[in-house]
Motif scaffolding. Sequence first.
Motif, PDB file in Angstrom:
ATOM      1  N   HIS A  84       0.482  -1.084  -0.101  1.00 53.85           N
ATOM      2  CA  HIS A  84       0.469  -0.291  -0.176  1.00 53.85           C
ATOM      3  C   HIS A  84       0.981   1.507  -0.497  1.00 53.85           C
ATOM      4  N   PHE A  85       1.852   0.483   1.000  1.00 51.22           N
ATOM      5  CA  PHE A  85       3.045   2.233   1.052  1.00 51.22           C
ATOM      6  C   PHE A  85       3.606   2.666  -0.273  1.00 51.22           C
ATOM      7  N   ILE A  86       4.349   1.373  -0.995  1.00 57.41           N
ATOM      8  CA  ILE A  86       4.647   1.642  -2.512  1.00 57.41           C
ATOM      9  C   ILE A  86       3.342   2.006  -3.424  1.00 57.41           C
ATOM     10  N   TYR A  87       2.352   1.916  -3.750  1.00 60.21           N
ATOM     11  CA  TYR A  87       1.185   2.255  -4.249  1.00 60.21           C
ATOM     12  C   TYR A  87       0.661   3.967  -3.856  1.00 60.21           C
ATOM     13  N   SER A 116      10.745   9.367   0.023  1.00 60.52           N
ATOM     14  CA  SER A 116       9.685   8.859  -0.044  1.00 60.52           C
ATOM     15  C   SER A 116      10.517   7.193   0.664  1.00 60.52           C
ATOM     16  N   GLY A 117      11.920   7.447   0.196  1.00 66.32           N
ATOM     17  CA  GLY A 117      13.035   6.599   0.473  1.00 66.32           C
ATOM     18  C   GLY A 117      12.966   6.622   2.201  1.00 66.32           C
ATOM     19  N   TYR A 118      12.982   7.731   2.511  1.00 70.29           N
ATOM     20  CA  TYR A 118      12.967   8.118   4.009  1.00 70.29           C
ATOM     21  C   TYR A 118      12.040   6.884   4.710  1.00 70.29           C
ATOM     22  N   PHE A 119      10.398   7.270   4.673  1.00 69.93           N
ATOM     23  CA  PHE A 119       9.599   6.883   4.127  1.00 69.93           C
ATOM     24  C   PHE A 119       9.209   5.410   4.606  1.00 69.93           C
ATOM     25  N   PHE A 120       9.935   4.660   3.331  1.00 69.37           N
ATOM     26  CA  PHE A 120       9.852   3.437   2.829  1.00 69.37           C
ATOM     27  C   PHE A 120      10.998   2.381   3.976  1.00 69.37           C
ATOM     28  N   PHE A 121      11.723   3.054   4.091  1.00 73.01           N
ATOM     29  CA  PHE A 121      12.476   2.357   5.474  1.00 73.01           C
ATOM     30  C   PHE A 121      12.678   2.541   6.695  1.00 73.01           C
ATOM     31  N   GLU A 122      11.163   3.702   7.007  1.00 73.39           N
ATOM     32  CA  GLU A 122      10.751   3.151   8.464  1.00 73.39           C
ATOM     33  C   GLU A 122       9.762   2.286   8.369  1.00 73.39           C
ATOM     34  N   ASN A 123       8.530   2.716   7.164  1.00 74.86           N
ATOM     35  CA  ASN A 123       7.738   0.868   7.357  1.00 74.86           C
ATOM     36  C   ASN A 123       8.338   0.051   6.944  1.00 74.86           C
ATOM     37  N   LEU A 124       9.653  -0.044   6.923  1.00 73.96           N
ATOM     38  CA  LEU A 124      10.368  -1.705   6.866  1.00 73.96           C
ATOM     39  C   LEU A 124      10.789  -2.099   8.387  1.00 73.96           C
ATOM     40  N   LYS A 125      11.251  -0.738   8.377  1.00 74.37           N
ATOM     41  CA  LYS A 125      12.084  -0.706  10.389  1.00 74.37           C
ATOM     42  C   LYS A 125      10.580  -0.903  10.781  1.00 74.37           C
TER      43      LYS A 125
END
Lengths: 175, 188
Positions: free
Chosen positions: A81-84, A156-165
Motif C-alpha cells: 500500500h505504501f509503494i502504491y 519516499s525513501g525515508y518513509f519506505f525504510f521507516e515502514n520496513l523497520k
Amino acid sequence: MNKLSDDILNKYIDGELDHTSLKYVNEVLSSSIEDKKRLQALLAVHSELKKIKENQVAESFTNLVMKKLKVRNKAFKEQRHFIYAISSIFVIVLLVIIGLIIYYGVNQSGGTQTSQTYTQVIISFFRLIASGIAQIFTPRGISVFGSIISLGILISGYFFFENLKASKQKVRKSH
Amino acid sequence: MNSLTDLEIIASVKRGNQADYAIIIDRYKNKAFSLIKRMLKNEMEAEEVLQDCFLKAYNALSSFRQEAKFSTWFYRIVYNTTLSKVSARKRKIENEMSSLEDHFNLESDYDFRMTENSDLSSFVNIMLEKLPPNYSSVLNLFYLNEMSCEEISEVMNISIPNVKVMLHRSRNALRDLFIKNDLIREVS
C-alpha cells in the motif's frame, strides 16, 4: 566366512534381487549359519526401523505459524500500500506538471485551437507536450526537475525504510 | 476438509484461503519435525527451523508447479534449510566436525547401560540421532515418511545409488551393534 556381501543382503531385504540371485542367496542361507545370522540381524534392524515413531511438536505450533503468517502478510500488504501511495503521488505530480505545460502552451497560442480540425488539435497537443519536454531539458529545467525528483525520492525513501523497520519489528514481536 | 489432497489444499491456499494452510501444517509438522530433530539433534532449534520451513514453503507456493509431489517439494525445503543450519553451526563450532562426515562409528557413541533400562525401539531411536545428518535423513525419509529411493534422491539432491549406499551403511552399522550386543533375541 561370509559368502554373501552386505550389499546383497540389503538388496534381499528390499526385494531388489532378480530371480537367479534370489535363488542363489536362498541356497547360501540354507547352508551358511553365519550369513543367516547376519540376515536375521539385518531383518531385526529393518523391523525396528519400521517402528520408529514421529517426534511430536508442541500443540500450539500450528497456531504459532499461522499467526506469524498473518503478521507477515499484514506487513507485506502495508508495504505494498505504501509503494502504491508513493507511486500515486509521483503520477499525480507528473500529471500536474504535464497539465501545467499544456495549460501554459494553450494560453500562449491564444486558444485558437477551438476552430481547428480534430487532427490539428491532436497534432498541436503533441507539439505542446514536445515543447514542454524541451523546456524541461533546458539547463534550468533539468536542475528544477532533477531537484523535485530527488526530493521526492529522498522523502519516499525515508518513509519506505521507516515502514520496513516497523514491519520487521512487528514480525519480531510475533516470535 | 482433512480428506482433501495436498494439491487441492494448495490450490485453495493459492486462491486466498490462507487458513487452509493450517491443514498442511498439521499434516506434515510431526514428520518434518522428526527429520529436523534427528539432523540437528536439538529440539528447540528443530522447532525454530520447522517454523522457518513452513513460512518459506508458504512464500514459495507460487513457484510450486505440481511437477513433483507436494511432500517431495516440501521435504526438499526442510532438508536444505536444516542442512544450512547444520553447516552454519559447523562453521561456528569446529568441534562438531563429525556431523557432516561420511564415516561414522556408532559403537563409540553406544552406551551399553542403555539397553538395561529401555527397550530396543528407544535404543534404535537414540542411535538414529547419533548418525550424521545425511544418514539419519535417509533412514527417516525411508522408514518414517515411507519415501522411495527415487523420492529421497530428489529431496536430498543426490543420486539413487548414493541413497542406497547410505541406507545400507546405516542399516549395517546398526546391525553390527545388534550382533555385537546380542540384541537380536529381543526382536520377536
